[in-house]
Scaffold this active site. Structure first.
Site, PDB file in Angstrom:
ATOM      1  N   LYS A   1       0.888  -1.174   0.000  1.00  0.00           N
ATOM      2  CA  LYS A   1       0.000   0.000   0.000  1.00  0.00           C
ATOM      3  C   LYS A   1       0.923   1.221   0.000  1.00  0.00           C
ATOM      4  CE  LYS A   1      -1.949   2.977   2.118  1.00  0.00           C
ATOM      5  NZ  LYS A   1      -1.757   4.425   1.853  1.00  0.00           N
TER       6      LYS A   1
ATOM      7  N   GLU B   1       8.666   0.713  11.420  1.00  0.00           N
ATOM      8  CA  GLU B   1       9.741   1.712  11.258  1.00  0.00           C
ATOM      9  C   GLU B   1       9.067   3.063  11.416  1.00  0.00           C
ATOM     10  OE1 GLU B   1      12.868   1.171  10.878  1.00  0.00           O
ATOM     11  OE2 GLU B   1      13.095  -0.837  10.058  1.00  0.00           O
TER      12      GLU B   1
ATOM     13  N   CYS C   1      13.073  10.338   8.500  1.00  0.00           N
ATOM     14  CA  CYS C   1      12.755   9.848   9.841  1.00  0.00           C
ATOM     15  C   CYS C   1      13.942  10.009  10.780  1.00  0.00           C
ATOM     16  CB  CYS C   1      12.362   8.386   9.769  1.00  0.00           C
ATOM     17  SG  CYS C   1      13.544   7.395   8.855  1.00  0.00           S
TER      18      CYS C   1
ATOM     19  N   GLU D   1       8.653  15.755  16.196  1.00  0.00           N
ATOM     20  CA  GLU D   1       9.222  15.550  14.865  1.00  0.00           C
ATOM     21  C   GLU D   1       8.613  16.602  13.925  1.00  0.00           C
ATOM     22  OE1 GLU D   1       8.015  11.918  12.894  1.00  0.00           O
ATOM     23  OE2 GLU D   1      10.045  11.605  12.170  1.00  0.00           O
TER      24      GLU D   1
HETATM   25  N1  LIG Z   1      11.725   4.589  10.701  1.00  0.00           N
HETATM   26  C1  LIG Z   1      11.734   4.645   9.371  1.00  0.00           C
HETATM   27  O1  LIG Z   1      12.390   3.861   8.697  1.00  0.00           O
HETATM   28  C2  LIG Z   1      10.929   5.716   8.685  1.00  0.00           C
HETATM   29  C3  LIG Z   1      11.204   5.982   7.352  1.00  0.00           C
HETATM   30  C4  LIG Z   1      10.458   6.979   6.713  1.00  0.00           C
HETATM   31  C5  LIG Z   1       9.464   7.664   7.391  1.00  0.00           C
HETATM   32  N2  LIG Z   1       9.227   7.383   8.679  1.00  0.00           N
HETATM   33  C6  LIG Z   1       8.220   8.153   9.416  1.00  0.00           C
HETATM   34  O2  LIG Z   1       7.067   8.337   8.616  1.00  0.00           O
HETATM   35  C7  LIG Z   1       6.419   9.561   8.984  1.00  0.00           C
HETATM   36  C8  LIG Z   1       6.117  10.348   7.738  1.00  0.00           C
HETATM   37  O3  LIG Z   1       5.336   9.618   6.893  1.00  0.00           O
HETATM   38  P1  LIG Z   1       3.758   9.828   6.787  1.00  0.00           P
HETATM   39  O4  LIG Z   1       3.387  11.204   7.188  1.00  0.00           O
HETATM   40  O5  LIG Z   1       3.374   9.353   5.454  1.00  0.00           O
HETATM   41  O6  LIG Z   1       3.260   8.845   7.901  1.00  0.00           O
HETATM   42  P2  LIG Z   1       1.804   8.273   8.093  1.00  0.00           P
HETATM   43  O7  LIG Z   1       1.887   7.407   9.290  1.00  0.00           O
HETATM   44  O8  LIG Z   1       0.792   9.322   8.048  1.00  0.00           O
HETATM   45  O9  LIG Z   1       1.562   7.391   6.776  1.00  0.00           O
HETATM   46  C9  LIG Z   1       2.388   6.320   6.442  1.00  0.00           C
HETATM   47  C10 LIG Z   1       1.583   5.299   5.686  1.00  0.00           C
HETATM   48  O10 LIG Z   1       0.574   4.792   6.545  1.00  0.00           O
HETATM   49  C11 LIG Z   1      -0.690   4.901   5.917  1.00  0.00           C
HETATM   50  N3  LIG Z   1      -1.720   5.095   6.950  1.00  0.00           N
HETATM   51  C12 LIG Z   1      -2.139   6.249   7.488  1.00  0.00           C
HETATM   52  N4  LIG Z   1      -3.142   6.017   8.367  1.00  0.00           N
HETATM   53  C13 LIG Z   1      -3.333   4.677   8.386  1.00  0.00           C
HETATM   54  C14 LIG Z   1      -4.222   3.810   9.092  1.00  0.00           C
HETATM   55  N5  LIG Z   1      -5.131   4.277   9.942  1.00  0.00           N
HETATM   56  N6  LIG Z   1      -4.127   2.500   8.871  1.00  0.00           N
HETATM   57  C15 LIG Z   1      -3.222   1.996   8.010  1.00  0.00           C
HETATM   58  N7  LIG Z   1      -2.371   2.760   7.299  1.00  0.00           N
HETATM   59  C16 LIG Z   1      -2.420   4.089   7.494  1.00  0.00           C
HETATM   60  C17 LIG Z   1      -0.550   6.059   4.969  1.00  0.00           C
HETATM   61  O11 LIG Z   1      -1.520   6.008   3.956  1.00  0.00           O
HETATM   62  C18 LIG Z   1       0.868   5.841   4.461  1.00  0.00           C
HETATM   63  O12 LIG Z   1       0.879   4.873   3.440  1.00  0.00           O
HETATM   64  C19 LIG Z   1       7.372  10.278   9.881  1.00  0.00           C
HETATM   65  O13 LIG Z   1       6.951  10.148  11.202  1.00  0.00           O
HETATM   66  C20 LIG Z   1       8.687   9.538   9.660  1.00  0.00           C
HETATM   67  O14 LIG Z   1       9.576   9.621  10.728  1.00  0.00           O
HETATM   68  C21 LIG Z   1       9.925   6.421   9.343  1.00  0.00           C
END
Ligand SMILES: NC(=O)c1ccc[n+]([C@@H]2O[C@H](COP(=O)([O-])OP(=O)(O)OC[C@H]3O[C@@H](n4cnc5c(N)ncnc54)[C@H](O)[C@@H]3O)[C@@H](O)[C@H]2O)c1
Length: 585
Positions: free
Chosen positions: A240, A352, A386, A483
């Site tokens: 997804k 992650e 991240c 963050e």
């Molecule tokens: N630790 C790592 O390796 C890593 C790498 C990249 C980004 N990140 C983190 O990701 C975040 C930024 O990304 P974002 O804003 O897209 O995060 P997000 O959590 O909003 O979204 C990430 C993914 O989750 C999905 N999602 C959102 N709500 C959901 C739900 N209720 N159920 C299932 N899936 C859902 C989104 O559609 C998207 O595909 C930051 O906090 C960053 O630190 C972590």
């Protein structure tokens, strides 16, 4: 491809590839700081016509069972059937790039059913590991061949500098797929000595259907971190993608299924002993049949759903037929998907998540190098990493000099159209992230931090933000705790190593840390004392395919990349067989 880097590598020897400066921007950015700066930079960004991306969008449907299909749910119109879509936007302008099929629960059901069938009945988990690896190598070759188109799609959809996408990220995707292709036929179990007359084997089997949810900041790199090990272990997959960046994964996943009319052969120049890899068409003579490569991933093995989190993502996380969930995204969403997994079929979950990583500049550091490294550690990818070094701790003896030089460096940062050569910083991903970052900047000012540079938007359209620097940041300020995920550097002062270690650890996160020192003892103290998944010493953002990555505390569960990444996609089965008259135990 020559000279292309295959990992994101910022070390003590600074590469110049991402620091080429546009004279126009450099001059304008040098003319002022803080809010005054916006006048100069705005003029340029507003005047600039967006560069036409050197790529077309071909794939916008869902990829299910090897076919592109419309979403199951339709726009309600009696006369016209049209699968539901959503727009994906160009962050440079906020304009629509394309309308993309919007996957929801029914589409997730279809994709999971395809993946289930491909796992339970298909060839992928049943073929030899060597055959799997050959298909994966072929997949990597195709990604490499299409590197620049993929990079252009990524830049268009995400806003990251094209040079970064083309020279670092897509090659890193290729590398990680090849890395795991190499693992495919080296994954094996164990035999273990038992107390009684028993032959005990431990089999490592694929876990089944893997659900993978990825964010928008590194859409393809993170796709590779998940898809690579899952494929190598013989699993089938439903990915997804993030709703902000659906395009590149569709393109790349199509390549995995491609059964090209061209086959790859090796032409061997016997005289010079050079081996050259060349593509020939079917009709061409095929001199070395033994070298013909397997083409195409079987249908159903890799399915891609575009759509939103609370609908498509939640359906995947809670699906009863998904055997494993791997999630990358925010800590708050991580908590939700973990709960959905627990409430459904208790599928194991790898997380992650977010971070607030310390970057510690010690008293003995070379200040110029530390400034440059800290700058990249924060501003890379528009500050949307991240593991950004988002708390820059600087020793009091070098603090003033560091702040002055960090400000100079930020003012030189080239912000603009990410397709323009030499641009270091493009727009933030979307309006939400743009507003959120500006809110944090406001909060920094209101809480008493000193705004040294930036602080506003660049231009009047799109989501460009000035490289922003705060000094005199205190631990309790919101900008030091939360963050931001934007181009905002917070510089904090410290007095000694024990103190900075406690402060660096005083966060719910534990993803990464950077330490800048010449003293081995100081480095060793911090290496062992910091509660984080990665410590970079005198370097930052080194993401080799073989290095495990993941977080302590609320930055995640489990590790991706390296051999640790395989564990996420393997079941362990103990097999006990009685031994009659064994020669030995
Ligand atoms: N630790 C790592 O390796 C890593 C790498 C990249 C980004 N990140 C983190 O990701 C975040 C930024 O990304 P974002 O804003 O897209 O995060 P997000 O959590 O909003 O979204 C990430 C993914 O989750 C999905 N999602 C959102 N709500 C959901 C739900 N209720 N159920 C299932 N899936 C859902 C989104 O559609 C998207 O595909 C930051 O906090 C960053 O630190 C972590």
């Amino acid at each position: 491809m020559a000279g292309r880097r295959v990992s994101l590598l910022f070390s003590g020897r600074f590469s110049t590839s991402s620091s080429i400066s546009s004279p126009v921007f450099t001059r304008l950015l040098g003319e002022g700081i803080g809010r005054n700066l916006s006048t100069a930079a705005t003029a340029v960004a507003a005047e600039e016509e967006p560069i036409t991306p050197p790529v077309q969008v071909h794939y916008t449907q869902l990829l299910i069972n090897g076919q592109f299909v419309d979403a199951a749910s339709a726009f309600s119109s009696a006369s016209l059937y049209c699968g539901k879509t959503f727009p994906t936007l160009d962050p440079r302008t906020g304009e629509v790039i394309a309308h993309v099929a919007e996957g929801e629960a029914e589409d997730v059901n279809r994709a999971v059913a395809a993946a289930r069938k491909a796992f339970d009945e298909g060839s992928w988990p049943r073929m030899t590991a060597y055959d799997r690896s050959r298909i994966m190598y072929r997949f990597a070759d195709l990604i490499e061949k299409h590197n620049n188109e993929i990079a252009a799609l990524e830049t268009w959809d995400n806003g990251k500098p094209y040079e970064q996408a083309a020279e670092m990220e897509i090659p890193s995707l290729t590398r990680v797929i090849r890395y795991y292709a190499g693992w495919a036929d080296k994954i094996h179990g164990l035999t273990v000595p038992a107390d009684g007359p028993h032959h005990v084997q431990v089999l490592h089997e694929p876990i089944g259907v893997a659900g993978q949810i990825i964010p928008w900041n590194f859409p393809l790199l993170l796709y590779g971190w998940k898809v690579g090990p899952a494929l190598a272990c013989g699993n089938t997959i439903v990915v997804k993608t993030a709703e902000q960046t659906p395009l590149s994964a569709l393109y790349v996943s199509k390549l995995a299924h491609e059964v090209p009319s061209a086959v790859q052969v090796l032409t061997v120049d016997i005289t010079s002993a050079n081996v050259d890899s060349t593509y020939f068409h079917d009709k061409d003579p095929f001199p070395f049949p033994a070298f013909q490569m397997k083409a195409g991933l079987p249908p159903g093995v890799l399915n891609v759903i575009s759509g939103f989190g609370p609908t498509a993502g939640a359906s995947l996380a809670s699906h009863m037929n998904v055997d494993k969930l791997s999630f990358t995204g925010s800590t708050d969403t991580g908590r939700i998907v973990l709960e959905l997994a627990a409430r459904s079929n208790l599928k194991p979950v790898t997380l992650e998540l977010g971070g607030k990583s310390p970057f510690i500049v010690c008293e003995d550091a070379d200040v110029d190098k530390a400034v440059e490294l800290a700058h990249r550690a924060l501003f890379f990818n528009q500050g949307q990493c991240c593991c950004s070094g988002s708390r820059t701790f600087v020793h009091e003896h070098v603090y003033d000099e560091f702040v002055e030089k960090a400000k100079e460096r930020a003012l030189k940062r080239t912000v603009g159209d990410p397709f323009r050569k030499g641009v270091e910083q493009g727009p933030q991903i979307d309006e939400k992230q743009f507003n959120k970052t500006l809110d944090y900047i406001r909060s920094g000012v209101e809480s008493g931090a000193t705004l040294q540079a930036g602080g506003g938007r660049v231009g009047s359209k799109g989501y460009f933000i000035q490289p922003t620097i705060f000094s005199d940041v205190k631990d309790e300020m919101t900008i030091a705790r939360e963050e931001i995920f934007g181009p905002v550097q917070s510089i904090l002062k410290f007095k000694n190593i024990d103190e900075v270690m406690v402060r660096a650890n005083a966060t719910r996160y534990g993803l990464a840390a950077g330490v800048f020192t010449k003293n081995l003892n100081t480095a060793n103290t911090l290496i062992r004392g910091l509660k984080v998944g990665t410590v970079w010493i005198n370097c930052f953002f080194v993401f080799d395919a073989a290095i495990p990555f993941g977080g302590f505390k609320m930055s995640g569960q489990g590790r991706e990349k390296g051999m640790y990444g395989l564990k996420n996609y393997l079941q362990v089965k103990a097999v006990v067989t009685p031994l009659e008259n064994p020669a030995w135990l």
